[in-house]
Scaffold this motif. Structure first.
Motif, PDB file in Angstrom:
ATOM      1  N   GLY A 134      -3.250   2.648  -4.755  1.00  0.00           N
ATOM      2  CA  GLY A 134      -4.363   1.715  -4.773  1.00  0.00           C
ATOM      3  C   GLY A 134      -5.599   2.313  -5.424  1.00  0.00           C
ATOM      4  N   GLU A 135      -6.669   1.541  -5.430  1.00  0.00           N
ATOM      5  CA  GLU A 135      -7.958   1.989  -5.983  1.00  0.00           C
ATOM      6  C   GLU A 135      -8.588   3.022  -5.051  1.00  0.00           C
ATOM      7  OE1 GLU A 135      -9.593   0.706  -8.765  1.00  0.00           O
ATOM      8  OE2 GLU A 135      -7.810  -0.488  -9.255  1.00  0.00           O
ATOM      9  N   ALA A 136      -9.434   3.873  -5.623  1.00  0.00           N
ATOM     10  CA  ALA A 136     -10.016   4.971  -4.847  1.00  0.00           C
ATOM     11  C   ALA A 136     -10.760   4.476  -3.601  1.00  0.00           C
ATOM     12  CB  ALA A 136     -10.948   5.798  -5.733  1.00  0.00           C
ATOM     13  N   GLY A 137     -11.524   3.387  -3.757  1.00  0.00           N
ATOM     14  CA  GLY A 137     -12.289   2.887  -2.614  1.00  0.00           C
ATOM     15  C   GLY A 137     -11.385   2.372  -1.503  1.00  0.00           C
ATOM     16  N   ASP A 138     -10.310   1.707  -1.903  1.00  0.00           N
ATOM     17  CA  ASP A 138      -9.348   1.213  -0.912  1.00  0.00           C
ATOM     18  C   ASP A 138      -8.652   2.375  -0.209  1.00  0.00           C
ATOM     19  OD1 ASP A 138      -9.819  -1.463  -1.486  1.00  0.00           O
ATOM     20  OD2 ASP A 138      -8.339  -1.488  -3.111  1.00  0.00           O
ATOM     21  N   LEU A 139      -8.292   3.376  -1.006  1.00  0.00           N
ATOM     22  CA  LEU A 139      -7.569   4.509  -0.419  1.00  0.00           C
ATOM     23  C   LEU A 139      -8.456   5.265   0.565  1.00  0.00           C
ATOM     24  CD1 LEU A 139      -5.483   5.911  -3.413  1.00  0.00           C
ATOM     25  CD2 LEU A 139      -4.802   4.316  -1.616  1.00  0.00           C
ATOM     26  N   TRP A 180       0.817  -1.218   0.000  1.00  0.00           N
ATOM     27  CA  TRP A 180       0.000   0.000   0.000  1.00  0.00           C
ATOM     28  C   TRP A 180       0.846   1.260   0.000  1.00  0.00           C
ATOM     29  CZ3 TRP A 180      -4.931  -0.670  -1.161  1.00  0.00           C
ATOM     30  CH2 TRP A 180      -5.461  -1.944  -0.962  1.00  0.00           C
ATOM     31  N   ALA A 181       2.146   1.149   0.342  1.00  0.00           N
ATOM     32  CA  ALA A 181       3.044   2.306   0.230  1.00  0.00           C
ATOM     33  C   ALA A 181       3.433   2.442  -1.235  1.00  0.00           C
ATOM     34  CB  ALA A 181       4.277   2.109   1.105  1.00  0.00           C
ATOM     35  N   ASP A 182       3.448   3.667  -1.745  1.00  0.00           N
ATOM     36  CA  ASP A 182       3.572   3.833  -3.203  1.00  0.00           C
ATOM     37  C   ASP A 182       4.989   3.605  -3.743  1.00  0.00           C
ATOM     38  OD1 ASP A 182       4.996   6.107  -2.616  1.00  0.00           O
ATOM     39  OD2 ASP A 182       3.468   7.519  -3.301  1.00  0.00           O
ATOM     40  N   GLY A 183       5.962   3.300  -2.836  1.00  0.00           N
ATOM     41  CA  GLY A 183       7.308   2.994  -3.313  1.00  0.00           C
ATOM     42  C   GLY A 183       8.229   4.187  -3.202  1.00  0.00           C
ATOM     43  N   SER A 234      -5.127  19.729   6.028  1.00  0.00           N
ATOM     44  CA  SER A 234      -5.876  19.428   4.801  1.00  0.00           C
ATOM     45  C   SER A 234      -6.576  18.069   4.853  1.00  0.00           C
ATOM     46  CB  SER A 234      -4.917  19.470   3.602  1.00  0.00           C
ATOM     47  OG  SER A 234      -3.987  18.400   3.679  1.00  0.00           O
ATOM     48  N   GLY A 235      -6.012  17.113   5.591  1.00  0.00           N
ATOM     49  CA  GLY A 235      -6.582  15.769   5.596  1.00  0.00           C
ATOM     50  C   GLY A 235      -6.232  14.982   4.339  1.00  0.00           C
ATOM     51  N   GLU A 236      -5.215  15.424   3.616  1.00  0.00           N
ATOM     52  CA  GLU A 236      -4.830  14.774   2.364  1.00  0.00           C
ATOM     53  C   GLU A 236      -4.023  13.499   2.647  1.00  0.00           C
ATOM     54  OE1 GLU A 236      -1.773  15.768  -1.334  1.00  0.00           O
ATOM     55  OE2 GLU A 236      -1.956  17.123   0.366  1.00  0.00           O
ATOM     56  N   LEU A 237      -4.339  12.435   1.900  1.00  0.00           N
ATOM     57  CA  LEU A 237      -3.606  11.167   2.020  1.00  0.00           C
ATOM     58  C   LEU A 237      -2.394  11.210   1.100  1.00  0.00           C
ATOM     59  CD1 LEU A 237      -3.787   8.188   3.220  1.00  0.00           C
ATOM     60  CD2 LEU A 237      -4.831   7.585   1.015  1.00  0.00           C
ATOM     61  N   ARG A 238      -1.195  10.855   1.641  1.00  0.00           N
ATOM     62  CA  ARG A 238       0.034  10.880   0.852  1.00  0.00           C
ATOM     63  C   ARG A 238       0.727   9.524   0.927  1.00  0.00           C
ATOM     64  NH1 ARG A 238       3.120  15.776   0.530  1.00  0.00           N
ATOM     65  NH2 ARG A 238       1.708  17.532   0.279  1.00  0.00           N
ATOM     66  N   GLY A 239       1.419   9.174  -0.153  1.00  0.00           N
ATOM     67  CA  GLY A 239       2.315   8.026  -0.121  1.00  0.00           C
ATOM     68  C   GLY A 239       1.643   6.686  -0.327  1.00  0.00           C
ATOM     69  N   ALA A 240       0.358   6.674  -0.669  1.00  0.00           N
ATOM     70  CA  ALA A 240      -0.366   5.408  -0.817  1.00  0.00           C
ATOM     71  C   ALA A 240      -0.670   5.130  -2.281  1.00  0.00           C
ATOM     72  CB  ALA A 240      -1.666   5.452  -0.022  1.00  0.00           C
ATOM     73  N   VAL A 257       2.722   5.752   4.591  1.00  0.00           N
ATOM     74  CA  VAL A 257       1.455   6.306   4.134  1.00  0.00           C
ATOM     75  C   VAL A 257       1.050   7.317   5.210  1.00  0.00           C
ATOM     76  CG1 VAL A 257      -0.924   5.794   3.547  1.00  0.00           C
ATOM     77  CG2 VAL A 257       0.878   4.109   3.055  1.00  0.00           C
ATOM     78  N   SER A 258       0.690   8.526   4.797  1.00  0.00           N
ATOM     79  CA  SER A 258       0.392   9.508   5.833  1.00  0.00           C
ATOM     80  C   SER A 258      -0.786  10.381   5.472  1.00  0.00           C
ATOM     81  CB  SER A 258       1.616  10.390   6.100  1.00  0.00           C
ATOM     82  OG  SER A 258       1.950  11.122   4.955  1.00  0.00           O
TER      83      SER A 258
END
Ligand SMILES: [Fe+2]
Length: 296
Positions: free
Chosen positions: A79-84, A57-60, A71-77, A65-66
């Motif tokens: 995957g598919e939108a639903g999973d994220l 799940w870490a984007d490499g 902002s509440g923004e997801l970083r470093g992940a 993943v943070s």
């Protein structure tokens, strides 16, 4: 063998994150440089969320993943939108639980604790670091070259969520004041104009003060000193899965020796809002150097 062992971990019996847990008002324990450990306080993954306990799940690019705040923004992940969305909800739940928990433990900080990044670390930390300076298996205090803190404290809440019984293995080291005295002769003043130049060039996010310079000098001096790493007073601490622990990572000498799958929440606290501001690295360094350290 290390010359002496260090006993800075204090254990508490709490098994709930909620407001009615037993431990509260322990600011003096935290501020005097202890690690507060809660061996019965787990962060539980639902059956549906257990699939996230996997480094894929870490984007490499990032190892973590943070979620960034405010902002509440997801970083470093990856995957598919639903999973994220589900992964983000999991991380946000840790942010909210750890914030409520920190405010129960440290009510004096109420209204002043600012939420920093929340991260989920599904990647094994045993991989080779890019340089000695980034090698967090060496004892260090946290200080960041590009992000001057101006004396603001770094409060961190960690939780080992490993599903295979694997501990998070740390070393902890000497008290901050002892550490600062060890390298006092290395704490040199910034060159005139250097802070302005680094900020103007975008190397730092704001001007680096003498305080920030000294914290980086301590960070680097410790990591570069093989004899210190080998022989200074220290202890190995294993945090078993289901353990939560809390410390000021800008004060506690620590090294992460091994482990996989961890949650981590950072909070910022301005030193003036500590119960004992004289215990802060800023106050200790000003006292030892005899200088004001936030002016440059
Ligand atoms: Fe660190």
């Amino acid at each position: 063998m290390p010359a002496a062992t260090i006993d800075i971990v204090r254990e508490y019996p709490d098994d709930t994150w909620s407001a009615d847990g037993p431990t509260r008002a322990v600011e003096p324990v935290l501020e005097s440089g202890h690690v507060l450990a809660f061996p019965h306080l787990s962060f539980d993954f639902t059956d549906g969320d257990k699939r996230f306990l996997d480094p894929r799940w870490a984007d490499g690019k990032a190892k973590n993943v943070s979620v960034r705040w405010p902002s509440g923004e997801l970083r470093g992940a990856a995957g598919e939108a639903g999973d994220l969305a589900a992964l983000k909800a999991l991380i946000v739940r840790f942010a909210e639980q750890s914030e409520g928990f920190a405010l129960r433990l440290f009510p004096h900080y109420g209204g002043h604790l600012r939420r920093g990044n929340t991260s989920f670390r599904p990647v094994d930390i045993s991989g080779a670091p890019r340089s000695w300076r980034q090698d967090d298996t060496r004892l260090h205090i946290d200080a960041f070259p590009s992000n001057p803190m101006h004396g603001t404290r770094l409060l961190r809440v960690f939780c080992n969520v490993n599903p295979h019984g694997q501990p998070r293995r740390w070393r902890v080291g000497e008290p901050f004041e002892q550490h600062a005295r060890r390298y006092l002769a290395r704490l040199v003043q910034p060159l005139p104009g250097a802070a302005w130049l680094m900020h103007a060039a975008g190397i730092t996010k704001r001007r680096r003060t003498a305080y920030d310079q000294h914290m980086l000098q301590l960070h680097d001096a410790a990591k570069a000193d093989a004899a210190f790493q080998r022989s200074s007073p220290q202890s190995h601490v294993d945090f078993a899965p289901g353990t939560t622990w809390v410390c000021f990572s800008d004060q506690v000498l620590h090294a992460a020796m091994g482990g996989q799958h961890m949650m981590e929440q950072t909070f910022y606290l301005d030193a003036e809002h500590l119960a004992q501001p004289e215990s802060a690295p800023l106050a200790v360094l000003e006292q030892l150097t005899g200088r004001r350290l936030l002016s440059s």
